[in-house]
Write an enzyme that holds these catalytic residues in place. Structure first.
Site, PDB file in Angstrom:
ATOM      1  N   PRO A 124       0.860  -0.995   0.072  1.00 23.32           N
ATOM      2  CA  PRO A 124      -0.014  -0.168  -0.078  1.00 23.32           C
ATOM      3  C   PRO A 124       0.907   1.183   0.151  1.00 23.32           C
ATOM      4  O   PRO A 124       1.727   1.516   0.719  1.00 23.32           O
ATOM      5  CB  PRO A 124      -0.853  -0.209   1.168  1.00 23.32           C
ATOM      6  CG  PRO A 124      -0.116  -1.226   2.161  1.00 23.32           C
ATOM      7  CD  PRO A 124       0.373  -2.044   1.304  1.00 23.32           C
ATOM      8  N   ASN A 125       0.206   2.286  -0.807  1.00 19.35           N
ATOM      9  CA  ASN A 125       0.807   3.651  -0.728  1.00 19.35           C
ATOM     10  C   ASN A 125       1.927   3.755  -1.606  1.00 19.35           C
ATOM     11  O   ASN A 125       2.580   4.873  -1.921  1.00 19.35           O
ATOM     12  CB  ASN A 125       1.117   4.347   0.612  1.00 19.35           C
ATOM     13  CG  ASN A 125      -0.173   4.329   1.453  1.00 19.35           C
ATOM     14  OD1 ASN A 125      -1.281   4.793   0.676  1.00 19.35           O
ATOM     15  ND2 ASN A 125      -0.470   3.759   2.555  1.00 19.35           N
ATOM     16  N   ARG A 131       4.752  11.139  -2.391  1.00 24.94           N
ATOM     17  CA  ARG A 131       4.503  10.859  -0.914  1.00 24.94           C
ATOM     18  C   ARG A 131       5.908  11.216  -0.201  1.00 24.94           C
ATOM     19  O   ARG A 131       6.975  10.556  -0.408  1.00 24.94           O
ATOM     20  CB  ARG A 131       4.350   9.245  -0.793  1.00 24.94           C
ATOM     21  CG  ARG A 131       4.129   8.734   0.657  1.00 24.94           C
ATOM     22  CD  ARG A 131       4.198   7.025   0.438  1.00 24.94           C
ATOM     23  NE  ARG A 131       4.046   6.709   1.859  1.00 24.94           N
ATOM     24  CZ  ARG A 131       4.390   5.355   2.043  1.00 24.94           C
ATOM     25  NH1 ARG A 131       4.806   4.337   1.268  1.00 24.94           N
ATOM     26  NH2 ARG A 131       3.947   4.974   3.308  1.00 24.94           N
ATOM     27  N   TYR A 154      10.735   9.270   1.527  1.00 24.39           N
ATOM     28  CA  TYR A 154      10.666   8.250   0.426  1.00 24.39           C
ATOM     29  C   TYR A 154      11.421   8.641  -1.220  1.00 24.39           C
ATOM     30  O   TYR A 154      11.567   7.747  -1.626  1.00 24.39           O
ATOM     31  CB  TYR A 154       9.325   7.633   0.022  1.00 24.39           C
ATOM     32  CG  TYR A 154       8.776   7.101   1.313  1.00 24.39           C
ATOM     33  CD1 TYR A 154       8.900   5.737   1.699  1.00 24.39           C
ATOM     34  CD2 TYR A 154       7.682   7.614   2.082  1.00 24.39           C
ATOM     35  CE1 TYR A 154       8.480   5.244   2.602  1.00 24.39           C
ATOM     36  CE2 TYR A 154       7.033   7.117   3.012  1.00 24.39           C
ATOM     37  CZ  TYR A 154       7.433   5.925   3.326  1.00 24.39           C
ATOM     38  OH  TYR A 154       7.022   5.182   4.570  1.00 24.39           O
ATOM     39  N   ASN A 159       8.116  -5.503  -1.078  1.00 23.87           N
ATOM     40  CA  ASN A 159       8.084  -4.489   0.221  1.00 23.87           C
ATOM     41  C   ASN A 159       6.634  -4.327   0.284  1.00 23.87           C
ATOM     42  O   ASN A 159       5.802  -3.796  -0.646  1.00 23.87           O
ATOM     43  CB  ASN A 159       8.603  -3.041  -0.686  1.00 23.87           C
ATOM     44  CG  ASN A 159       8.429  -1.856   0.086  1.00 23.87           C
ATOM     45  OD1 ASN A 159       7.927  -2.005   1.343  1.00 23.87           O
ATOM     46  ND2 ASN A 159       8.990  -0.683  -0.183  1.00 23.87           N
ATOM     47  N   ALA A 200       3.169  -0.762   4.758  1.00 24.12           N
ATOM     48  CA  ALA A 200       2.745  -0.886   6.217  1.00 24.12           C
ATOM     49  C   ALA A 200       2.262  -2.239   6.536  1.00 24.12           C
ATOM     50  O   ALA A 200       2.299  -2.604   7.859  1.00 24.12           O
ATOM     51  CB  ALA A 200       1.457   0.038   6.503  1.00 24.12           C
ATOM     52  N   GLU A 257      13.080  -8.947   1.364  1.00 22.00           N
ATOM     53  CA  GLU A 257      12.264  -8.136   1.878  1.00 22.00           C
ATOM     54  C   GLU A 257      13.288  -6.508   1.552  1.00 22.00           C
ATOM     55  O   GLU A 257      14.327  -6.350   1.887  1.00 22.00           O
ATOM     56  CB  GLU A 257      12.303  -8.154   3.279  1.00 22.00           C
ATOM     57  CG  GLU A 257      11.338  -7.135   3.891  1.00 22.00           C
ATOM     58  CD  GLU A 257      11.154  -7.381   5.512  1.00 22.00           C
ATOM     59  OE1 GLU A 257      11.643  -8.468   5.961  1.00 22.00           O
ATOM     60  OE2 GLU A 257      10.543  -6.595   6.135  1.00 22.00           O
ATOM     61  N   HIS A 291      12.954  -2.255   1.952  1.00 22.82           N
ATOM     62  CA  HIS A 291      12.289  -1.118   2.240  1.00 22.82           C
ATOM     63  C   HIS A 291      13.008   0.062   1.894  1.00 22.82           C
ATOM     64  O   HIS A 291      14.279   0.155   2.071  1.00 22.82           O
ATOM     65  CB  HIS A 291      12.019  -0.989   3.882  1.00 22.82           C
ATOM     66  CG  HIS A 291      11.326  -1.963   4.382  1.00 22.82           C
ATOM     67  ND1 HIS A 291      10.042  -2.139   4.314  1.00 22.82           N
ATOM     68  CD2 HIS A 291      11.580  -3.123   4.869  1.00 22.82           C
ATOM     69  CE1 HIS A 291       9.452  -3.139   4.713  1.00 22.82           C
ATOM     70  NE2 HIS A 291      10.252  -3.875   5.030  1.00 22.82           N
ATOM     71  N   ARG A 336      13.021   5.228  12.164  1.00 20.01           N
ATOM     72  CA  ARG A 336      11.727   5.788  12.314  1.00 20.01           C
ATOM     73  C   ARG A 336      10.951   5.272  13.602  1.00 20.01           C
ATOM     74  O   ARG A 336      11.475   4.888  14.514  1.00 20.01           O
ATOM     75  CB  ARG A 336      11.164   5.325  11.058  1.00 20.01           C
ATOM     76  CG  ARG A 336      11.993   5.875   9.929  1.00 20.01           C
ATOM     77  CD  ARG A 336      10.923   5.694   8.468  1.00 20.01           C
ATOM     78  NE  ARG A 336       9.776   6.434   8.357  1.00 20.01           N
ATOM     79  CZ  ARG A 336       8.895   6.282   7.421  1.00 20.01           C
ATOM     80  NH1 ARG A 336       9.108   5.130   6.694  1.00 20.01           N
ATOM     81  NH2 ARG A 336       7.703   6.735   7.417  1.00 20.01           N
TER      82      ARG A 336
END
Ligand code: DHK
Length: 154
Positions: free
Chosen positions: A13-14, A21, A26, A77, A80, A101, A103, A110
């Site tokens: 998502p996103n 964004r 990002y 990725n 969330a 994985e 990110h 964060r």
């Protein structure tokens, strides 16, 4: 000539909003830029790429199930859902494929809720905080995993 091994590159998502964004977190690259980078890197590594994005958890689960038969490995990725989804973890464990994985941001710098990943227990490797380059590194890592598996099978 044999077909190149197919890798699913799955985005949660996103990530469709990349470029607009929170650019400080990002960066400015769009998802289309990242797809292009993946295709170029994959071609250099002798891999084929199926690059997808969804905002829906169930769709990601379905794609991981599909990868079980259709793909040699998975780069993911999960956005969330990384921090919330036991369903995605279960699907990845069931896939029995090498998983890397990724990110874009360094999740460990964060909020603390981003420090835990439900994806990591199913992953051979995790790349965080390298921006779009992380996807290229993930494909390289996956190519190494697949080469290793082929050698073992011989
Ligand atoms: C992307 C997201 O959408 C966040 O929810 C994760 C990850 C971090 C990234 O850095 O690519 O926490």
């Amino acid at each position: 000539m044999a077909k190149p091994p197919l890798v699913f590159v799955l985005n949660g998502p996103n990530l469709n909003m990349l470029g607009r964004r929170q650019p400080k977190v990002y960066g400015r690259a769009t998802l289309a830029d990242i797809e292009k980078l993946c295709r170029e890197r994959a071609a250099g590594l002798g891999l084929a790429v199926d690059f997808r994005q969804t905002n829906l958890e169930g769709e990601l689960v379905g794609w991981v199930q599909e990868a079980r038969k259709a793909a040699a490995g998975i780069v993911i990725n999960a956005g969330a859902y990384t921090h919330t989804s036991v369903a995605i973890l279960d699907a990845l464990l069931m896939a029995e494929k090498p998983v890397i994985e990724v990110h874009l941001s360094n999740v460990f710098r964060r909020e603390s809720f981003r420090h835990h990943s439900y994806v990591s227990p199913a992953a051979a490797g995790v790349i965080v905080g390298c921006g779009p380059l992380g996807y290229a590194l993930a494909l390289e890592a996956l190519a190494g995993q697949l080469r290793g598996a082929r050698k073992k099978a011989r």
